[in-house]
Design a protein around this motif. Sequence first.
Motif, short mmCIF file in Angstrom:
data_model
loop_
_atom_site.label_atom_id
_atom_site.label_comp_id
_atom_site.label_asym_id
_atom_site.label_seq_id
_atom_site.Cartn_x
_atom_site.Cartn_y
_atom_site.Cartn_z
N PRO A 142 0.81 -1.23 0.00
CA PRO A 142 0.00 0.00 0.00
C PRO A 142 0.84 1.28 0.00
CG PRO A 142 -0.93 -1.57 1.52
CD PRO A 142 0.37 -2.17 1.04
N ALA A 143 1.93 1.27 0.76
CA ALA A 143 2.79 2.45 0.81
C ALA A 143 3.39 2.74 -0.56
CB ALA A 143 3.88 2.27 1.84
N ALA A 144 3.80 1.68 -1.25
CA ALA A 144 4.38 1.84 -2.57
C ALA A 144 3.34 2.40 -3.54
CB ALA A 144 4.92 0.51 -3.08
N LEU A 145 2.12 1.95 -3.35
CA LEU A 145 1.04 2.39 -4.22
C LEU A 145 0.81 3.90 -4.09
CD1 LEU A 145 -0.69 0.71 -6.08
CD2 LEU A 145 -2.49 0.76 -4.36
N THR A 146 0.87 4.38 -2.85
CA THR A 146 0.70 5.81 -2.61
C THR A 146 1.75 6.59 -3.39
OG1 THR A 146 0.04 5.18 -0.40
CG2 THR A 146 0.42 7.52 -0.80
N VAL A 147 2.98 6.09 -3.35
CA VAL A 147 4.05 6.77 -4.08
C VAL A 147 3.77 6.75 -5.58
CG1 VAL A 147 6.48 6.65 -4.67
CG2 VAL A 147 5.76 6.31 -2.34
N LEU A 148 3.28 5.62 -6.08
CA LEU A 148 3.00 5.52 -7.50
C LEU A 148 1.98 6.58 -7.93
CD1 LEU A 148 2.80 1.80 -8.65
CD2 LEU A 148 4.37 3.60 -9.34
N ALA A 149 0.96 6.77 -7.09
CA ALA A 149 -0.07 7.76 -7.43
C ALA A 149 0.54 9.15 -7.53
CB ALA A 149 -1.17 7.73 -6.37
N LEU A 150 1.43 9.46 -6.58
CA LEU A 150 2.09 10.76 -6.62
C LEU A 150 3.03 10.84 -7.82
CD1 LEU A 150 2.93 11.47 -2.89
CD2 LEU A 150 1.34 12.69 -4.35
N GLN A 151 3.69 9.71 -8.11
CA GLN A 151 4.61 9.67 -9.23
C GLN A 151 3.90 10.01 -10.54
OE1 GLN A 151 7.95 9.14 -9.82
NE2 GLN A 151 8.00 9.65 -7.66
#
Lengths: 620, 183
Positions: free
Chosen positions: B106-115
């Motif tokens: 989930p944490a990685a996913l949050t970063v992807l969205a910002l990316q």
Amino acid sequence: MTLPQPEEAAHTIAVATPGRAGLLRRLLRSPVAVTCLVLLALASLFAPLLTGQDPAHTSLTDSLAPMSGQHPLGGDGVGRDVLARLLYGGRTSLLGALLAVAVALAIGVPAGLVAGYYRKWFDAVSSWLSNLLMAVPAIIVLLVVMSAVGQNTYLAMAVFGVLMSPGVFRLIRASVISVREELYVDAARVSGLTDPRIIRRHILPVVQAPTIIQAAQMLGLGIVIQSGLEFLGLGSASQASWGSMLNDAFANIYTKPVLMVWPGVALAVTVAAFGLLGNAVRDALAGSAVGGRRPSRGAAGRRPVAAKKARHTTSVTSAMNGMSETADADDALLVLEDLTVTHPTAEGDKAVVDGVSLKVRRGEVLGLVGESGSGKSQTAFALLGLLPREAQVSTGRLVFDGTELGRLGRADMNRYRGRRIAYVPQEPMSNLDPSFRIGAQLVEPVRRHLGLSASEARAKTLGLLERVGIADPKRVFNAYPHQISGGMAQRVLIAGAVSCEPDLLIADEPTTALDVTVQAEVLDLVRSLQRERNMGVILVTHDFGVVADICDRVSVMQTGAVVESAPVAQLFAAPQHPYTRMLLSSTLEDAEPRAALSPGHTVPASVAGITNTGRQEGPA
Amino acid sequence: MQLLAVLGFAVPSFLVALVLAVVVGVHLGWLPATGYVPLADSADGWLRSITLPALSLAVGAIAATAQQVRGSMVDVLRADYIRTLRSRGISERSLLFRHALRNAAPAALTVLALQFIGLVGGAVVVEKVFGLNGIGSQATTAGSQSDTPVVMGVVVVMVALVVVVNILMDLAYGWLNPKVRVG
């Protein structure tokens, strides 16, 4: 002693406030980034001294000129001096980035402080605004601004500062909210300090560190965006900049590709240096935060070098060690001799377990008693091979059912863990994987160890859940951990531990985190399972009531060493070691040890801890 | 590894694009340095023309995601339940890839969205390097000519894209994290 939770770790970092001097000293340990940035700043500052050339002066004769005395790095597409443009371009980049960060901080910090401290409508409005700003790609907004107002690099960077301010705002707001809940802030408020004073004295020091990290990252980002814009030809045309140099180099990509190297390298090095700086600050803060709050666990993860110090040989035998029995009995299920566990800390290696010897017979319940920090849990983890990697473990002997466990590799150890030696943890809720259904977590080891098919394992697991007293096994089997209560979670964990019919159960304060009524039931369950399967049990506890209730033998631990081992009745009747006597007297006062356990007996409130478990004697 | 991640994270995508265009496109000549071949014309040509731009955009996102996954894996692996799972003797592979990675996702996913937001911005510059006629270069041209209506249109389209991606991310988040599921 438990390992830090993710939330707790994040919290620790947010709450850390190391001294400024310490931070600076740590930063100087990453000299590459600091040196690069200092050199860059000096070069840009003294650009007029370093080159006599005007960065904007064009001369067609010098177009794409080679390197020479007059033009050390040659000339660009329209004959401008590359070195001069590089040096003056550094000015533009740094000033622009600083401007953007200053704007971002000027908006983000006060807004974040107010929103985090006072919450209410300001928080709602500003959070909404910041989310809105964050959803918009920055470069597009900058394009809009440029098309409306005209092409001005510094104006663009100021706007970019506004666009970056939500990042600062969110960071500050989150840190403020987390500190605001801290007890010392409550205390300050109760003692009548004014809000501005509390913010200055207690809140600002906390948010300062994460803000520095964020600022370093934003400086890098500012330079990237700025050069991107200039590369697109959207900067101030008259100003030298790395982005416009890249633009010029790109136009001459086939004739003189080397032009791209200078601004490219300058840009990459600068941005990377800011990135490294931010990381260095974060690592320094995280290290001091962990070290400061948890001395025994230390900054271990970050200093593997210190951990490599050879402590293997220094298994100090404690003076009282002679009291623990020698491992001569044939019925011994587990024999542990001379266990030492050392954790590296900021102040050097610290032994948390120091020369511990234990013995458990088949079907025997051994109580491991002591105050928190006495090394009970560490001993339990060492038996299972579950200590964190940085811990140094040395054992004289660790024999389980005739096998020396100390020499087993990880894969071999996994055939014992769960199958022959099982573990029941202290905190039920944090010990179930939150992302998997309970059934899946229980089935996995059963299938692995016993080689059952999926449906067999499912049937066995449902039976186990019923055995540990769960009324609706099917529902719990299909539930996620957050959907069940703490008491139920502990039953699930016990079911998981006994699922492969282990010979030895290590229970680390299995009742501490539970309600008083549930404690008694869980303890009762452990005892009945132990009798039913003739398991050896090591019960880690600090509660003599539990010991009296369930254990056959007791080992008392103090500061990492076993100070006394004896059968339960003997220990309660005639404690030998002063520490044992002290522990007993603090629990039992002057009452007869077993008297409190008789059913229906009224006892003073001070021994309530014993009656919880004692009450179960009647119905059991 | 850390240093690589920092470099990948820090170096702007258009610089990567420039280097790739010069080295792979011009010097080695393996892939076209500029231009775009529509998929309808030639699948092979499309793939060749799109590889370098995609690669240059991805480098930064890869580094950022890797760093985030590393960070949350470190946290997750310290969690109590990992120790308890280990105490049950399940294999290290299942521990890492089934349990730890699932909880770190989930944490990685949050970063992807910002990316994604960053990637949209990065595309504007990368398109210019590779001479692609995308929405980004349209915005650039309109911006430098003060053609405000076109720029506004681009903003609307991009914001809509960001919103759609965020909705998809939220859905994926609910799939990964049972606690935020509704019903």
